[in-house]
Design a protein around this motif. Sequence first.
Motif: not given
Length: 180
Positions: A124-131, A133-137
């Motif tokens: 939850a803390h890192l979610h915004e940074y992971l979007i 990298l892992l979601y959008d691309s």
Amino acid sequence: MTTQIWLGLLGGTAFGFVIQRIGATNPNKMTRAHLMIESDIPKFMLMAVIISAFGLTGLLAVDSGKTVILPMTLGATTIAGLLFGVGWGLCGYCPGTTWAAAGEGRLDAVFTLLGGLLGAATFAHLHEYLIPLLYDSTSLGPLTLADISGSRLIGLGLLAVMFGLAIFAIHLLWGRDRHA
């Protein structure tokens, strides 16, 4: 309390009872399932998905249910699957069975539960940074068997047949009589 909360509590209690009776709260039995020695737990899990799919389809048919289809993201799903599998293999519990085993008083499950909560808080803390990298691309957009087949009922049929065949194959290949 609302009817939905009572139904959720009743359903969760019933599911917890069933997973306890099938042995899914026992890490030794879970290990035997992972080693393909006992087939009860994998067959039960696949059957639970089939039954839930029919139930959800019925609720949607009478406008009593609501689903939100999230995008299928290959990067996030791959990493989550690896973390889930490694955690399950190390602890002997999946998230649902962890709660049930902790309710049974298993101390190892309590520590597994604490580790899972710590992992969820970290995510939850890192979610915004992971979007990005892992979601959008790696997003394929919302994707379901109903979308692929063109019909909710055909998608349900495909799921039931595929999982039914998997149950049959597991029964043949992992049967207790072969490995006892």
